[in-house]
Design a protein around this motif. Structure first.
Motif, mmCIF file in Angstrom:
data_model
loop_
_atom_site.group_PDB
_atom_site.id
_atom_site.type_symbol
_atom_site.label_atom_id
_atom_site.label_comp_id
_atom_site.label_asym_id
_atom_site.label_seq_id
_atom_site.Cartn_x
_atom_site.Cartn_y
_atom_site.Cartn_z
ATOM 1 N N MET A 56 0.635 -1.556 -0.403
ATOM 2 C CA MET A 56 -0.076 0.022 0.307
ATOM 3 C C MET A 56 1.030 1.226 0.027
ATOM 4 S SD MET A 56 -3.060 -1.168 2.603
ATOM 5 C CE MET A 56 -4.274 0.140 2.667
ATOM 6 N N LEU A 57 2.152 1.046 0.727
ATOM 7 C CA LEU A 57 3.461 2.391 0.657
ATOM 8 C C LEU A 57 3.646 2.535 -0.560
ATOM 9 C CD1 LEU A 57 4.252 1.547 4.296
ATOM 10 C CD2 LEU A 57 2.740 3.652 3.089
ATOM 11 N N GLY A 58 3.416 1.701 -2.157
ATOM 12 C CA GLY A 58 4.131 1.337 -3.525
ATOM 13 C C GLY A 58 5.698 0.937 -2.779
ATOM 14 N N ARG A 59 5.728 0.780 -2.471
ATOM 15 C CA ARG A 59 6.974 -0.491 -2.024
ATOM 16 C C ARG A 59 7.388 -1.408 -2.823
ATOM 17 N NH1 ARG A 59 9.079 4.050 -2.032
ATOM 18 N NH2 ARG A 59 11.671 2.855 -1.445
ATOM 19 N N LEU A 60 8.496 -1.824 -3.510
ATOM 20 C CA LEU A 60 8.674 -3.323 -4.107
ATOM 21 C C LEU A 60 8.815 -3.913 -2.509
ATOM 22 C CD1 LEU A 60 9.289 -5.187 -5.975
ATOM 23 C CD2 LEU A 60 11.581 -5.235 -5.766
ATOM 24 N N MET A 80 -4.438 -11.361 -6.645
ATOM 25 C CA MET A 80 -3.260 -10.237 -7.691
ATOM 26 C C MET A 80 -2.850 -9.929 -8.109
ATOM 27 S SD MET A 80 -3.236 -8.183 -3.720
ATOM 28 C CE MET A 80 -3.352 -6.696 -4.011
ATOM 29 N N GLY A 81 -2.508 -11.394 -9.004
ATOM 30 C CA GLY A 81 -1.431 -12.131 -10.053
ATOM 31 C C GLY A 81 -0.431 -10.568 -9.886
ATOM 32 N N LEU A 82 0.461 -11.173 -8.481
ATOM 33 C CA LEU A 82 1.191 -10.625 -8.077
ATOM 34 C C LEU A 82 1.974 -12.186 -7.766
ATOM 35 C CD1 LEU A 82 0.647 -7.796 -6.161
ATOM 36 C CD2 LEU A 82 1.676 -7.596 -8.536
ATOM 37 N N SER A 83 1.917 -13.382 -8.119
ATOM 38 C CA SER A 83 2.468 -15.027 -7.661
ATOM 39 C C SER A 83 4.409 -14.680 -7.821
ATOM 40 C CB SER A 83 1.427 -15.558 -8.477
ATOM 41 O OG SER A 83 2.194 -15.932 -8.861
ATOM 42 N N HIS A 84 4.894 -13.497 -9.067
ATOM 43 C CA HIS A 84 6.555 -13.784 -9.644
ATOM 44 C C HIS A 84 6.547 -12.988 -8.243
ATOM 45 C CE1 HIS A 84 4.153 -9.892 -10.895
ATOM 46 N NE2 HIS A 84 5.231 -9.066 -10.205
ATOM 47 N N LEU A 100 15.813 -12.779 -6.816
ATOM 48 C CA LEU A 100 15.906 -11.187 -6.449
ATOM 49 C C LEU A 100 16.492 -10.952 -7.214
ATOM 50 C CD1 LEU A 100 15.783 -9.802 -3.215
ATOM 51 C CD2 LEU A 100 18.675 -9.719 -3.032
ATOM 52 N N ASN A 101 17.891 -10.872 -8.260
ATOM 53 C CA ASN A 101 17.904 -10.158 -9.054
ATOM 54 C C ASN A 101 16.867 -10.034 -10.543
ATOM 55 O OD1 ASN A 101 20.681 -10.399 -8.431
ATOM 56 N ND2 ASN A 101 21.119 -11.907 -9.372
ATOM 57 N N ARG A 102 15.449 -10.545 -10.790
ATOM 58 C CA ARG A 102 15.237 -10.715 -11.418
ATOM 59 C C ARG A 102 13.895 -9.793 -10.843
ATOM 60 N NH1 ARG A 102 10.094 -13.463 -11.121
ATOM 61 N NH2 ARG A 102 11.234 -15.175 -9.624
ATOM 62 N N SER A 103 13.275 -9.670 -9.472
ATOM 63 C CA SER A 103 12.430 -8.954 -9.077
ATOM 64 C C SER A 103 12.683 -7.638 -9.499
ATOM 65 C CB SER A 103 12.694 -9.081 -8.245
ATOM 66 O OG SER A 103 12.277 -10.590 -8.016
ATOM 67 N N LEU A 104 14.766 -7.329 -8.420
ATOM 68 C CA LEU A 104 15.020 -5.722 -9.362
ATOM 69 C C LEU A 104 15.388 -5.159 -10.550
ATOM 70 C CD1 LEU A 104 17.731 -6.047 -5.797
ATOM 71 C CD2 LEU A 104 15.241 -5.294 -5.906
ATOM 72 N N LYS A 105 15.938 -6.028 -10.923
ATOM 73 C CA LYS A 105 15.430 -6.070 -12.857
ATOM 74 C C LYS A 105 14.530 -5.060 -13.399
ATOM 75 C CE LYS A 105 16.663 -7.276 -17.231
ATOM 76 N NZ LYS A 105 17.015 -9.359 -18.087
ATOM 77 N N ASN A 106 13.626 -5.836 -12.357
ATOM 78 C CA ASN A 106 12.510 -5.316 -13.334
ATOM 79 C C ASN A 106 11.301 -4.554 -11.972
ATOM 80 O OD1 ASN A 106 12.269 -6.673 -15.935
ATOM 81 N ND2 ASN A 106 12.105 -8.568 -14.478
ATOM 82 N N ALA A 109 8.682 -1.958 -12.758
ATOM 83 C CA ALA A 109 7.549 -2.648 -13.499
ATOM 84 C C ALA A 109 6.791 -3.385 -11.986
ATOM 85 C CB ALA A 109 8.131 -3.637 -14.837
ATOM 86 N N ASN A 110 7.452 -4.077 -11.248
ATOM 87 C CA ASN A 110 6.691 -4.333 -10.503
ATOM 88 C C ASN A 110 5.707 -3.593 -9.369
ATOM 89 O OD1 ASN A 110 7.381 -7.427 -10.960
ATOM 90 N ND2 ASN A 110 9.985 -7.705 -10.119
ATOM 91 N N ILE A 111 6.910 -2.810 -9.261
ATOM 92 C CA ILE A 111 5.565 -1.761 -7.972
ATOM 93 C C ILE A 111 4.630 -0.891 -8.821
ATOM 94 C CG2 ILE A 111 6.494 0.623 -7.395
ATOM 95 C CD1 ILE A 111 9.451 0.372 -6.864
ATOM 96 N N GLU A 112 4.954 -0.811 -10.380
ATOM 97 C CA GLU A 112 3.239 -0.183 -10.625
ATOM 98 C C GLU A 112 2.718 -1.468 -10.874
ATOM 99 O OE1 GLU A 112 1.119 2.063 -13.571
ATOM 100 O OE2 GLU A 112 2.922 2.247 -11.732
ATOM 101 N N ILE A 113 2.672 -2.879 -11.388
ATOM 102 C CA ILE A 113 1.725 -4.271 -11.433
ATOM 103 C C ILE A 113 1.465 -4.091 -10.012
ATOM 104 C CG2 ILE A 113 1.548 -6.340 -11.606
ATOM 105 C CD1 ILE A 113 4.257 -6.211 -13.991
ATOM 106 N N THR A 114 1.995 -3.657 -8.744
ATOM 107 C CA THR A 114 1.452 -3.869 -7.355
ATOM 108 C C THR A 114 0.792 -2.726 -7.621
ATOM 109 O OG1 THR A 114 3.642 -5.327 -6.628
ATOM 110 C CG2 THR A 114 2.168 -4.008 -5.047
#
Length: 135
Positions: A56-60, A80-84, A100-106, A109-114
Motif C-alpha cells: 500500500m505504501l508503494g514499495r517493492l 492479485m496477479g502478483l505470484s511472481h 532477487l536479481n529478476r525482481s530488482l531488474k524489473n 515494473a513490479n512496483i507499478e503492477i503492484t
C-alpha cells in the motif's frame, strides 16, 4: 521468522557494495513501522502484516516462504496477479539470488503492477461492500 543463522546467510547474499541490509523483528508503534517500510527500497518478508502495508505504501515487497506453510500469502498474491513476487523455498524453481536479481531488474515494473493490483483490489472491495451492505 528467520533464525539468526538464516538472517546471516540472507544478509551475506543481499549485502553488496553500497546496499545496506537490515532485519527488523518488531516495531514500537504503527507509525514507526510505516516509517521504516516507507524508507525501505525493497522489503523481503514472510509476514502478511508487513506485506500488505508495504504494498500500500508503494514499495517493492517480495515474499519468501513455502506455499504449504504460507498459503495465505501465496493465495493473496496469486489472486492479485502478483505470484511472481513470492519465492517458494520448497519449490526451488530458481535460486533465491536469481529471484532477487529478476525482481530488482524489473523493480519499477513490479512496483507499478503492484500499485495497479492494490487499486483494483480496493475497487473490488468497495463493490462487494456496496452489494452486500448497500453502502
Amino acid at each position: 521468522k528467520f533464525d539468526k543463522y538464516e538472517q546471516l546467510k540472507l544478509s551475506k547474499l543481499l549485502d553488496a557494495g553500497d546496499k545496506h541490509v537490515s532485519f527488523k523483528e518488531e516495531y514500537s508503534s504503527l507509525e514507526r513501522a510505516a516509517h521504516l517500510l516507507s524508507e525501505a527500497d525493497v522489503i523481503i518478508t514472510n509476514r502478511l502484516h508487513v506485506l500488505l502495508p508495504a504494498m500500500m505504501l508503494g514499495r517493492l515487497a517480495l515474499t519468501i516462504g513455502s506455499d504449504s506453510v504460507d498459503s495465505k500469502i501465496s493465495a493473496i498474491l496469486q489472486d492479485m496477479g502478483l505470484s511472481h513476487l513470492f519465492y517458494d523455498v520448497e519449490a526451488q524453481h530458481e535460486s533465491f539470488s536469481s529471484f532477487l536479481n529478476r525482481s530488482l531488474k524489473n523493480k519499477n515494473a513490479n512496483i507499478e503492477i503492484t500499485r495497479l493490483a492494490v487499486n483494483n483490489q480496493a475497487v473490488n472491495t468497495k463493490k462487494l461492500m456496496k452489494a452486500a451492505f448497500g453502502t
